[in-house]
Design a protein around this motif. Structure first.
Motif, PDB file in Angstrom:
ATOM      1  N   LEU A 127      34.984   4.456 -54.201  1.00 43.51           N
ATOM      2  CA  LEU A 127      34.316   3.442 -55.017  1.00 43.51           C
ATOM      3  C   LEU A 127      33.645   4.056 -56.241  1.00 43.51           C
ATOM      4  N   LEU A 128      33.016   5.202 -56.064  1.00 44.49           N
ATOM      5  CA  LEU A 128      32.380   5.876 -57.194  1.00 44.49           C
ATOM      6  C   LEU A 128      33.418   6.291 -58.236  1.00 44.49           C
ATOM      7  N   PHE A 129      34.551   6.809 -57.762  1.00 46.21           N
ATOM      8  CA  PHE A 129      35.604   7.208 -58.695  1.00 46.21           C
ATOM      9  C   PHE A 129      36.198   5.982 -59.398  1.00 46.21           C
ATOM     10  N   LEU A 130      36.333   4.878 -58.653  1.00 42.26           N
ATOM     11  CA  LEU A 130      36.843   3.642 -59.238  1.00 42.26           C
ATOM     12  C   LEU A 130      35.866   3.100 -60.280  1.00 42.26           C
ATOM     13  N   PHE A 131      34.567   3.209 -60.002  1.00 39.54           N
ATOM     14  CA  PHE A 131      33.555   2.777 -60.971  1.00 39.54           C
ATOM     15  C   PHE A 131      33.649   3.609 -62.250  1.00 39.54           C
ATOM     16  N   LEU A 132      33.857   4.925 -62.099  1.00 42.83           N
ATOM     17  CA  LEU A 132      34.007   5.798 -63.255  1.00 42.83           C
ATOM     18  C   LEU A 132      35.236   5.404 -64.085  1.00 42.83           C
ATOM     19  N   LEU A 133      36.328   5.081 -63.427  1.00 47.43           N
ATOM     20  CA  LEU A 133      37.530   4.666 -64.145  1.00 47.43           C
ATOM     21  C   LEU A 133      37.292   3.356 -64.891  1.00 47.43           C
ATOM     22  N   ALA A 134      36.566   2.425 -64.252  1.00 48.32           N
ATOM     23  CA  ALA A 134      36.279   1.146 -64.901  1.00 48.32           C
ATOM     24  C   ALA A 134      35.433   1.347 -66.158  1.00 48.32           C
ATOM     25  N   LYS A 135      34.485   2.276 -66.103  1.00 48.80           N
ATOM     26  CA  LYS A 135      33.656   2.568 -67.282  1.00 48.80           C
ATOM     27  C   LYS A 135      34.509   3.160 -68.401  1.00 48.80           C
ATOM     28  N   ILE A 136      35.485   3.993 -68.030  1.00 50.25           N
ATOM     29  CA  ILE A 136      36.359   4.598 -69.030  1.00 50.25           C
ATOM     30  C   ILE A 136      37.248   3.537 -69.671  1.00 50.25           C
ATOM     31  N   GLY A 156      45.300  -3.408 -61.249  1.00 52.17           N
ATOM     32  CA  GLY A 156      44.168  -3.700 -60.366  1.00 52.17           C
ATOM     33  C   GLY A 156      44.594  -3.788 -58.911  1.00 52.17           C
ATOM     34  N   ILE A 157      45.732  -4.460 -58.654  1.00 55.76           N
ATOM     35  CA  ILE A 157      46.236  -4.563 -57.289  1.00 55.76           C
ATOM     36  C   ILE A 157      46.612  -3.186 -56.743  1.00 55.76           C
ATOM     37  N   SER A 158      47.291  -2.390 -57.568  1.00 55.96           N
ATOM     38  CA  SER A 158      47.748  -1.064 -57.126  1.00 55.96           C
ATOM     39  C   SER A 158      46.573  -0.154 -56.788  1.00 55.96           C
ATOM     40  N   ILE A 159      45.561  -0.158 -57.633  1.00 52.70           N
ATOM     41  CA  ILE A 159      44.399   0.703 -57.383  1.00 52.70           C
ATOM     42  C   ILE A 159      43.672   0.246 -56.122  1.00 52.70           C
ATOM     43  N   ALA A 164      46.462   9.718 -58.127  1.00 51.48           N
ATOM     44  CA  ALA A 164      47.284   8.527 -58.310  1.00 51.48           C
ATOM     45  C   ALA A 164      46.481   7.413 -58.979  1.00 51.48           C
ATOM     46  N   MET A 165      45.216   7.236 -58.566  1.00 49.69           N
ATOM     47  CA  MET A 165      44.371   6.216 -59.191  1.00 49.69           C
ATOM     48  C   MET A 165      44.170   6.509 -60.666  1.00 49.69           C
ATOM     49  N   ALA A 166      43.918   7.760 -61.016  1.00 47.54           N
ATOM     50  CA  ALA A 166      43.687   8.125 -62.411  1.00 47.54           C
ATOM     51  C   ALA A 166      44.922   7.856 -63.263  1.00 47.54           C
ATOM     52  N   ILE A 167      46.112   8.193 -62.725  1.00 44.99           N
ATOM     53  CA  ILE A 167      47.349   7.987 -63.485  1.00 44.99           C
ATOM     54  C   ILE A 167      47.593   6.495 -63.712  1.00 44.99           C
ATOM     55  N   ILE A 168      47.439   5.701 -62.659  1.00 44.90           N
ATOM     56  CA  ILE A 168      47.681   4.257 -62.777  1.00 44.90           C
ATOM     57  C   ILE A 168      46.648   3.607 -63.690  1.00 44.90           C
ATOM     58  N   ALA A 169      45.384   4.064 -63.621  1.00 41.58           N
ATOM     59  CA  ALA A 169      44.329   3.475 -64.449  1.00 41.58           C
ATOM     60  C   ALA A 169      44.539   3.784 -65.929  1.00 41.58           C
ATOM     61  N   MET A 170      45.099   4.944 -66.218  1.00 41.22           N
ATOM     62  CA  MET A 170      45.313   5.309 -67.616  1.00 41.22           C
ATOM     63  C   MET A 170      46.539   4.625 -68.225  1.00 41.22           C
ATOM     64  N   PHE A 171      47.392   4.060 -67.362  1.00 42.35           N
ATOM     65  CA  PHE A 171      48.615   3.422 -67.858  1.00 42.35           C
ATOM     66  C   PHE A 171      48.317   2.280 -68.826  1.00 42.35           C
ATOM     67  N   PRO A 172      47.409   1.315 -68.507  1.00 44.35           N
ATOM     68  CA  PRO A 172      47.132   0.256 -69.487  1.00 44.35           C
ATOM     69  C   PRO A 172      46.470   0.761 -70.754  1.00 44.35           C
ATOM     70  N   VAL A 173      45.711   1.876 -70.661  1.00 43.19           N
ATOM     71  CA  VAL A 173      45.087   2.438 -71.863  1.00 43.19           C
ATOM     72  C   VAL A 173      46.155   2.942 -72.823  1.00 43.19           C
ATOM     73  N   VAL A 174      47.151   3.636 -72.279  1.00 42.62           N
ATOM     74  CA  VAL A 174      48.248   4.137 -73.112  1.00 42.62           C
ATOM     75  C   VAL A 174      49.037   2.970 -73.706  1.00 42.62           C
ATOM     76  N   LEU A 175      49.321   1.953 -72.881  1.00 44.19           N
ATOM     77  CA  LEU A 175      50.042   0.793 -73.384  1.00 44.19           C
ATOM     78  C   LEU A 175      49.257   0.067 -74.471  1.00 44.19           C
TER      79      LEU A 175
END
Length: 286
Positions: A15-24, A41-44, A65-76
């Motif tokens: 959850l803490l790591f997910l919160f950090l990704l959401a802030k990014i 969101g579903i995948s994470i 895996a969470m970091a890679i999937i979370a960065m995908f929409p940022v790149v797009l």
């Protein structure tokens, strides 16, 4: 380590790591969910569940895996900013639902919207009659933007030709019974002024839940004890009434005097005062 403790640590860490990704990712992901972001969101969520409960799996690989999937929409998103065609594919296009006051049934079928869906969207915009709508469009985030017909739009000061002074945000000077010094200094006031206003209202600082000062320097108070009634300031309205009375008195003096010089003087002063009142109306009649 006991299994229950391992699950607690994995869950909290995920959850803490997910919160950090959401802030990014930023606030945009919260207020506008595109197709890609919905899938991400579903995948994470699935990965977080596996990390928390699959004790034999590697939590490090799950975080990666969470970091890679979370960065995908940022790149797009970065790519879509460079290309309109890619942006249309990723984020979708808006669809016109009502144009020139007429409902476009073909576009509604294309978006799989029924009449009840359209009426629900309109009601969310405080519109209850389709006949009042000039233009409505379904945005890419699923929201509906509505433009009312000219005769149904709210009347504004601009329509009446009234020039208003610029609006200034009210400052919260009391919060939870505590004085906020920075907002007070922003509007050029101090604690002494605030305590004087509280004495005039007959309330104590500790009983104030929220206190705000508007652009006219008036203090609004909301108390913890809702049974107490705080007198509302009437200074601007009283000032407006006094000025109107003075202007009326000048006109009366001009009519009652026999001196042509005095009559001319009173009439001229009455007109000058009326000009002042016209300039102050936006401030005194709020």
């Amino acid at each position: 380590m006991p299994e229950w403790l391992n699950i607690v640590i994995r869950s909290i860490g995920s959850l803490l790591f997910l919160f950090l990704l959401a802030k990014i990712l930023g606030k945009r992901q919260l207020r506008q969910l595109t197709y890609i972001e919905y899938i991400v969101g579903i995948s994470i969520g699935e990965i977080v569940g596996f990390i928390a409960t699959d004790l034999e799996g590697s939590w490090q690989m799950g975080f990666l895996a969470m970091a890679i999937i979370a960065m995908f929409p940022v790149v797009l998103q970065w790519i879509s900013m460079k290309s309109k065609s890619i942006r249309n594919v990723v984020e979708g296009n808006s669809t016109v639902l009502i144009k020139d006051g007429k409902v476009l049934e073909d576009n509604m079928k294309k978006e799989r919207l029924c009449t009840d869906d359209l009426m629900e969207h309109l009601r969310m915009k405080n519109v209850f009659r389709v006949a009042d709508v000039e233009f409505a469009v379904l945005e890419s985030n699923g929201d509906v933007s509505v433009l009312l017909k000219s005769e149904n739009q709210p009347l504004t000061a601009k329509h009446l030709g009234i020039v208003l002074s610029p609006e200034r945000e009210p400052q919260t000077v009391i919060m939870d019974g505590e004085i906020m010094d920075e907002p007070l200094a922003t509007i050029g006031l101090n604690r002494g002024w605030l305590r004087t206003e509280l004495e005039k209202a007959g309330v104590t600082l500790e009983n104030v839940f929220i206190g705000q000062v508007d652009k006219n320097g008036e203090l609004f108070l909301d108390l913890y004890d809702d049974k107490l009634q705080v007198p509302q300031p009437q200074v601007p309205k009283a000032t407006y009434a006094t000025l109107k009375k003075c202007q009326a008195d000048l006109e009366l003096f001009a009519l009652s005097t026999r001196s042509e010089e005095a009559k001319s003087r009173y009439s001229w002063e009455a007109k000058r005062l009326q000009q002042v009142i016209d300039d102050l109306v936006p401030l005194l009649t709020r």
